[in-house]
Design a protein around this motif. Sequence first.
Motif, short mmCIF file in Angstrom:
data_model
loop_
_atom_site.label_atom_id
_atom_site.label_comp_id
_atom_site.label_asym_id
_atom_site.label_seq_id
_atom_site.Cartn_x
_atom_site.Cartn_y
_atom_site.Cartn_z
N VAL A 84 34.67 1.82 130.02
CA VAL A 84 34.90 3.23 130.35
C VAL A 84 36.01 3.80 129.48
CG1 VAL A 84 35.59 4.83 132.17
CG2 VAL A 84 34.13 2.88 132.72
N PRO A 85 35.75 4.89 128.75
CA PRO A 85 36.77 5.50 127.90
C PRO A 85 37.95 6.04 128.72
CG PRO A 85 34.57 6.31 127.36
CD PRO A 85 34.45 5.57 128.65
N PRO A 86 39.11 6.17 128.08
CA PRO A 86 40.27 6.77 128.78
C PRO A 86 39.95 8.18 129.27
CG PRO A 86 40.93 5.76 126.70
CD PRO A 86 39.43 5.76 126.70
N LYS A 87 40.62 8.56 130.34
CA LYS A 87 40.51 9.91 130.93
C LYS A 87 39.12 10.21 131.47
CE LYS A 87 44.18 11.79 127.98
NZ LYS A 87 44.59 12.84 127.03
N SER A 88 38.32 9.17 131.67
CA SER A 88 37.00 9.38 132.27
C SER A 88 37.11 9.42 133.79
CB SER A 88 36.04 8.25 131.87
OG SER A 88 35.80 8.24 130.48
N SER A 89 36.09 9.98 134.42
CA SER A 89 35.95 9.93 135.87
C SER A 89 34.94 8.85 136.22
CB SER A 89 35.49 11.28 136.42
OG SER A 89 36.49 12.26 136.20
N ILE A 90 35.08 8.27 137.40
CA ILE A 90 34.22 7.16 137.82
C ILE A 90 33.69 7.43 139.22
CG2 ILE A 90 34.17 4.70 138.41
CD1 ILE A 90 36.40 4.31 136.31
N GLU A 117 33.55 8.79 146.29
CA GLU A 117 34.47 9.81 145.79
C GLU A 117 34.63 9.67 144.28
OE1 GLU A 117 35.86 12.25 147.32
OE2 GLU A 117 35.85 11.75 149.46
N LYS A 118 34.83 10.79 143.61
CA LYS A 118 35.08 10.74 142.16
C LYS A 118 36.51 10.29 141.92
CE LYS A 118 35.08 14.62 139.77
NZ LYS A 118 34.57 15.80 139.02
N LEU A 119 36.68 9.26 141.09
CA LEU A 119 37.99 8.67 140.82
C LEU A 119 38.31 8.77 139.34
CD1 LEU A 119 37.39 5.35 142.80
CD2 LEU A 119 38.58 7.37 143.66
N THR A 120 39.59 8.84 139.03
CA THR A 120 39.99 8.71 137.64
C THR A 120 39.97 7.23 137.27
OG1 THR A 120 42.34 8.43 138.15
CG2 THR A 120 41.52 10.70 137.88
N LYS A 121 39.93 6.93 135.98
CA LYS A 121 39.96 5.55 135.54
C LYS A 121 41.24 4.87 136.01
CE LYS A 121 39.63 2.55 131.46
NZ LYS A 121 39.45 2.47 129.99
N ALA A 139 41.94 0.80 150.07
CA ALA A 139 41.61 2.12 150.59
C ALA A 139 42.71 3.15 150.38
CB ALA A 139 41.28 2.02 152.09
N ILE A 140 43.98 2.74 150.53
CA ILE A 140 45.06 3.74 150.50
C ILE A 140 45.20 4.46 149.16
CG2 ILE A 140 46.40 2.63 152.32
CD1 ILE A 140 48.21 1.46 150.17
N PHE A 141 44.61 3.88 148.12
CA PHE A 141 44.70 4.52 146.80
C PHE A 141 43.48 5.40 146.50
CE2 PHE A 141 47.54 0.85 146.42
CZ PHE A 141 48.69 1.49 146.01
N ILE A 142 42.53 5.46 147.44
CA ILE A 142 41.41 6.38 147.31
C ILE A 142 41.88 7.76 147.77
CG2 ILE A 142 39.08 6.97 148.13
CD1 ILE A 142 38.64 3.96 148.57
N SER A 189 43.06 5.57 138.66
CA SER A 189 42.97 5.32 140.10
C SER A 189 42.11 4.10 140.38
CB SER A 189 42.40 6.54 140.82
OG SER A 189 43.27 7.64 140.75
N PHE A 190 40.99 3.99 139.66
CA PHE A 190 40.10 2.85 139.86
C PHE A 190 40.82 1.54 139.54
CE2 PHE A 190 36.81 -0.20 139.09
CZ PHE A 190 35.79 0.14 139.95
N VAL A 191 41.61 1.54 138.47
CA VAL A 191 42.36 0.34 138.10
C VAL A 191 43.33 -0.05 139.21
CG1 VAL A 191 44.13 -0.55 136.52
CG2 VAL A 191 42.14 0.66 135.60
N VAL A 192 44.07 0.93 139.73
CA VAL A 192 45.04 0.65 140.79
C VAL A 192 44.32 0.17 142.06
CG1 VAL A 192 46.77 1.69 142.32
CG2 VAL A 192 46.73 2.27 139.89
N ILE A 193 43.23 0.84 142.43
CA ILE A 193 42.46 0.45 143.61
C ILE A 193 41.98 -0.99 143.49
CG2 ILE A 193 40.30 0.85 144.87
CD1 ILE A 193 40.70 3.87 144.13
N SER A 194 41.51 -1.37 142.31
CA SER A 194 40.96 -2.71 142.10
C SER A 194 42.02 -3.80 142.19
CB SER A 194 40.27 -2.79 140.73
OG SER A 194 39.19 -1.89 140.65
N ILE A 195 43.18 -3.56 141.62
CA ILE A 195 44.17 -4.62 141.44
C ILE A 195 45.23 -4.67 142.56
CG2 ILE A 195 45.93 -3.39 140.11
CD1 ILE A 195 45.88 -5.80 138.16
N ALA A 196 45.31 -3.62 143.38
CA ALA A 196 46.39 -3.53 144.38
C ALA A 196 46.49 -4.73 145.32
CB ALA A 196 46.24 -2.23 145.18
N PRO A 197 45.40 -5.20 145.96
CA PRO A 197 45.55 -6.33 146.89
C PRO A 197 46.04 -7.61 146.21
CG PRO A 197 43.47 -5.20 147.26
CD PRO A 197 44.02 -4.66 145.97
N PHE A 198 45.58 -7.89 145.01
CA PHE A 198 46.02 -9.08 144.30
C PHE A 198 47.50 -8.99 143.95
CE2 PHE A 198 46.56 -11.13 140.02
CZ PHE A 198 46.60 -12.44 140.50
#
Length: 202
Positions: A186-192, A125-129, A98-101, A131-140
């Motif tokens: 997802v291409p670079p610099k895309s929003s998710i 919320e609209k995220l950058t690619k 959550a903290i990276f959203i 941000s999504f990577v960081v959000i996904s991998i942070a807990p691990f």
Amino acid sequence: MKFVKKMPPTDRKLSVSLLSDGWKKIKEPTTLFFAILCSIPFMVVNGIVTYLVIKPFYDPIPEIIKTQSINLNINIFAVLAGLAIYFLLLVVHEFLHAIFIPHFMQSDKTCWGLTITGGYVCTTEKLTKGSFVVISIAPFVVISIILPIIIGLLGLMNWYIFFLAFINAMASSVDILNLILILFQVPPKSSIINNGFETYYK
């Protein structure tokens, strides 16, 4: 951010709106059960990575092989403490998502919840690619790699900490699956934007 009792379903109106605005849907599992099945290889890989990270400080495998068992003295207090720590681990795991959203505390598009089998954080919320990577991998990375290294360097590693880090690593398998899907589709610099079990990019 708000607490919800169950994971929000896919908002079909939002899906139609996103598609009409030029967003593209990625190929991904459509249910949590299917996502867990697809993530089983990542459970194995995550577990191996965490074991290799902790091994220089503490290696339980030789002891298990030698005794061919794990001896545990269980009492009611130990069980209650174990359950409390397990749910604390779930809360910390989801908080690290959550903290990276962006503006997660003020966001009315972000929610979180806990069940007996796990937790979840959802956001539209609209995220950058990135941000999504960081959000996904942070807990691990934090719980199963960085924290064990710090504890190991302090000489405090033991079986219970190893077990928690290992369980978190395996529980992060769906997160890593989502990460891989985003990296390859997802291409670079895309929003998710996430919408339930659907993910869109533009």
